[in-house]
Motif scaffolding. Sequence first.
Motif, PDB file in Angstrom:
ATOM      1  N   MET A   1       0.682  -1.175  -0.035  1.00  0.00           N
ATOM      2  CA  MET A   1      -0.037  -0.010   0.091  1.00  0.00           C
ATOM      3  C   MET A   1       0.665   1.066  -0.108  1.00  0.00           C
ATOM      4  O   MET A   1       1.855   1.474   0.623  1.00  0.00           O
ATOM      5  N   LYS A   2       0.235   2.200  -0.831  1.00  0.00           N
ATOM      6  CA  LYS A   2       1.441   3.582  -0.833  1.00  0.00           C
ATOM      7  C   LYS A   2       0.506   4.617  -0.707  1.00  0.00           C
ATOM      8  O   LYS A   2      -0.783   4.612  -0.473  1.00  0.00           O
ATOM      9  N   ASN A   3       0.969   5.685  -0.338  1.00  0.00           N
ATOM     10  CA  ASN A   3       0.001   7.051  -0.021  1.00  0.00           C
ATOM     11  C   ASN A   3      -0.639   7.319  -1.334  1.00  0.00           C
ATOM     12  O   ASN A   3      -0.194   7.399  -2.286  1.00  0.00           O
ATOM     13  N   LEU A   4      -1.892   7.801  -1.261  1.00  0.00           N
ATOM     14  CA  LEU A   4      -3.082   7.888  -2.169  1.00  0.00           C
ATOM     15  C   LEU A   4      -2.794   9.387  -2.908  1.00  0.00           C
ATOM     16  O   LEU A   4      -3.366   9.572  -3.818  1.00  0.00           O
ATOM     17  N   PHE A   5      -1.714  10.128  -2.359  1.00  0.00           N
ATOM     18  CA  PHE A   5      -1.615  11.499  -2.936  1.00  0.00           C
ATOM     19  C   PHE A   5      -0.171  11.606  -3.404  1.00  0.00           C
ATOM     20  O   PHE A   5       0.600  10.840  -3.138  1.00  0.00           O
ATOM     21  N   SER A   6      -0.003  12.515  -4.511  1.00  0.00           N
ATOM     22  CA  SER A   6       1.176  12.787  -4.922  1.00  0.00           C
ATOM     23  C   SER A   6       1.183  14.569  -4.930  1.00  0.00           C
ATOM     24  O   SER A   6       0.409  14.981  -5.813  1.00  0.00           O
ATOM     25  N   PRO A   7       1.910  14.981  -4.366  1.00  0.00           N
ATOM     26  CA  PRO A   7       3.136  14.495  -3.275  1.00  0.00           C
ATOM     27  C   PRO A   7       2.237  13.949  -2.251  1.00  0.00           C
ATOM     28  O   PRO A   7       1.204  14.107  -1.965  1.00  0.00           O
ATOM     29  N   PRO A   8       2.905  12.784  -1.648  1.00  0.00           N
ATOM     30  CA  PRO A   8       2.394  12.141  -0.479  1.00  0.00           C
ATOM     31  C   PRO A   8       1.954  13.077   0.722  1.00  0.00           C
ATOM     32  O   PRO A   8       2.621  14.188   1.042  1.00  0.00           O
ATOM     33  N   LYS A   9       0.762  12.652   1.173  1.00  0.00           N
ATOM     34  CA  LYS A   9       0.090  13.847   2.205  1.00  0.00           C
ATOM     35  C   LYS A   9      -0.258  12.638   3.314  1.00  0.00           C
ATOM     36  O   LYS A   9      -0.563  11.813   3.489  1.00  0.00           O
ATOM     37  N   LYS A  44     -12.578  11.059   2.743  1.00  0.00           N
ATOM     38  CA  LYS A  44     -13.222  10.052   2.250  1.00  0.00           C
ATOM     39  C   LYS A  44     -12.508   9.223   1.289  1.00  0.00           C
ATOM     40  O   LYS A  44     -12.520   7.896   1.287  1.00  0.00           O
ATOM     41  N   LYS A  45     -11.675   9.637   0.609  1.00  0.00           N
ATOM     42  CA  LYS A  45     -10.698   8.852  -0.357  1.00  0.00           C
ATOM     43  C   LYS A  45      -9.778   7.834   0.418  1.00  0.00           C
ATOM     44  O   LYS A  45      -9.771   6.735  -0.180  1.00  0.00           O
ATOM     45  N   VAL A  46      -9.245   8.552   1.717  1.00  0.00           N
ATOM     46  CA  VAL A  46      -8.388   7.437   2.316  1.00  0.00           C
ATOM     47  C   VAL A  46      -9.280   6.552   2.953  1.00  0.00           C
ATOM     48  O   VAL A  46      -8.998   5.148   3.001  1.00  0.00           O
ATOM     49  N   GLN A  47     -10.575   6.877   3.612  1.00  0.00           N
ATOM     50  CA  GLN A  47     -11.226   5.857   4.234  1.00  0.00           C
ATOM     51  C   GLN A  47     -11.999   5.010   3.179  1.00  0.00           C
ATOM     52  O   GLN A  47     -12.090   3.685   3.553  1.00  0.00           O
ATOM     53  N   ASN A  48     -12.303   5.326   2.154  1.00  0.00           N
ATOM     54  CA  ASN A  48     -12.840   4.185   1.087  1.00  0.00           C
ATOM     55  C   ASN A  48     -11.894   3.177   0.722  1.00  0.00           C
ATOM     56  O   ASN A  48     -12.128   1.988   0.722  1.00  0.00           O
ATOM     57  N   GLU A  49     -10.600   3.747   0.686  1.00  0.00           N
ATOM     58  CA  GLU A  49      -9.511   2.658   0.203  1.00  0.00           C
ATOM     59  C   GLU A  49      -9.261   1.993   1.336  1.00  0.00           C
ATOM     60  O   GLU A  49      -9.106   0.662   1.232  1.00  0.00           O
ATOM     61  N   ALA A  50      -9.301   2.435   2.446  1.00  0.00           N
ATOM     62  CA  ALA A  50      -8.962   1.568   3.647  1.00  0.00           C
ATOM     63  C   ALA A  50     -10.210   0.587   3.800  1.00  0.00           C
ATOM     64  O   ALA A  50      -9.900  -0.565   4.305  1.00  0.00           O
ATOM     65  N   LYS A  51     -11.459   1.010   3.584  1.00  0.00           N
ATOM     66  CA  LYS A  51     -12.605  -0.239   3.662  1.00  0.00           C
ATOM     67  C   LYS A  51     -12.693  -1.383   2.922  1.00  0.00           C
ATOM     68  O   LYS A  51     -13.219  -2.118   2.808  1.00  0.00           O
ATOM     69  N   LYS A  52     -11.756  -1.240   1.563  1.00  0.00           N
ATOM     70  CA  LYS A  52     -11.740  -2.141   0.495  1.00  0.00           C
ATOM     71  C   LYS A  52     -11.339  -3.284   0.728  1.00  0.00           C
ATOM     72  O   LYS A  52     -11.562  -4.403   0.144  1.00  0.00           O
ATOM     73  N   GLY A  53     -10.547  -3.539   1.901  1.00  0.00           N
ATOM     74  CA  GLY A  53      -9.797  -4.984   2.136  1.00  0.00           C
ATOM     75  C   GLY A  53     -10.217  -5.483   3.375  1.00  0.00           C
ATOM     76  O   GLY A  53     -11.254  -4.897   4.086  1.00  0.00           O
ATOM     77  N   ASP A  54      -9.303  -6.218   3.907  1.00  0.00           N
ATOM     78  CA  ASP A  54      -9.651  -6.847   5.294  1.00  0.00           C
ATOM     79  C   ASP A  54      -9.037  -5.882   6.495  1.00  0.00           C
ATOM     80  O   ASP A  54      -8.740  -4.742   6.086  1.00  0.00           O
ATOM     81  N   TYR A  55      -8.969  -6.237   7.675  1.00  0.00           N
ATOM     82  CA  TYR A  55      -8.326  -5.335   8.941  1.00  0.00           C
ATOM     83  C   TYR A  55      -7.134  -4.729   8.687  1.00  0.00           C
ATOM     84  O   TYR A  55      -6.820  -3.585   9.019  1.00  0.00           O
ATOM     85  N   ASP A  56      -6.319  -5.517   8.113  1.00  0.00           N
ATOM     86  CA  ASP A  56      -4.892  -5.371   8.081  1.00  0.00           C
ATOM     87  C   ASP A  56      -4.771  -4.139   6.974  1.00  0.00           C
ATOM     88  O   ASP A  56      -3.772  -3.308   6.997  1.00  0.00           O
TER      89      ASP A  56
END
Length: 68
Positions: A1-9, A44-56
Motif C-alpha cells: 500500500m502506498k500513499n494515495l496522494f502525489s506528493p504524499p500527504k 473519504k478517499k483514504v477511508q474508502n480505500e481503507a475499507k476495500k480490504g481486510d482489517y490489515d
Amino acid sequence: MKNLFSPPKTCTGTLVGTNGNAFALLAQFEKCAKAAGWTKDEIKKVQNEAKKGDYDNLVSTLSIHLDD
C-alpha cells in the motif's frame, strides 16, 4: 500500500491507544485529518480505500496517511 496522494500527504496523529474497532480507527483518522485541514473528499478517499480490504488493509492504509 502506498500513499494515495502525489506528493504524499499525511496528517499528525496515531492509531496507538485507539480502540481497535474499525469504526473507531476510521474516526480517529478523520479527527486527525480534519485538524490538519484536509477536505472531506480527501478524507473519504483514504477511508474508502481503507475499507476495500481486510482489517490489515484498513490499519496500513490509515497508518500510511498518519505521521505520528
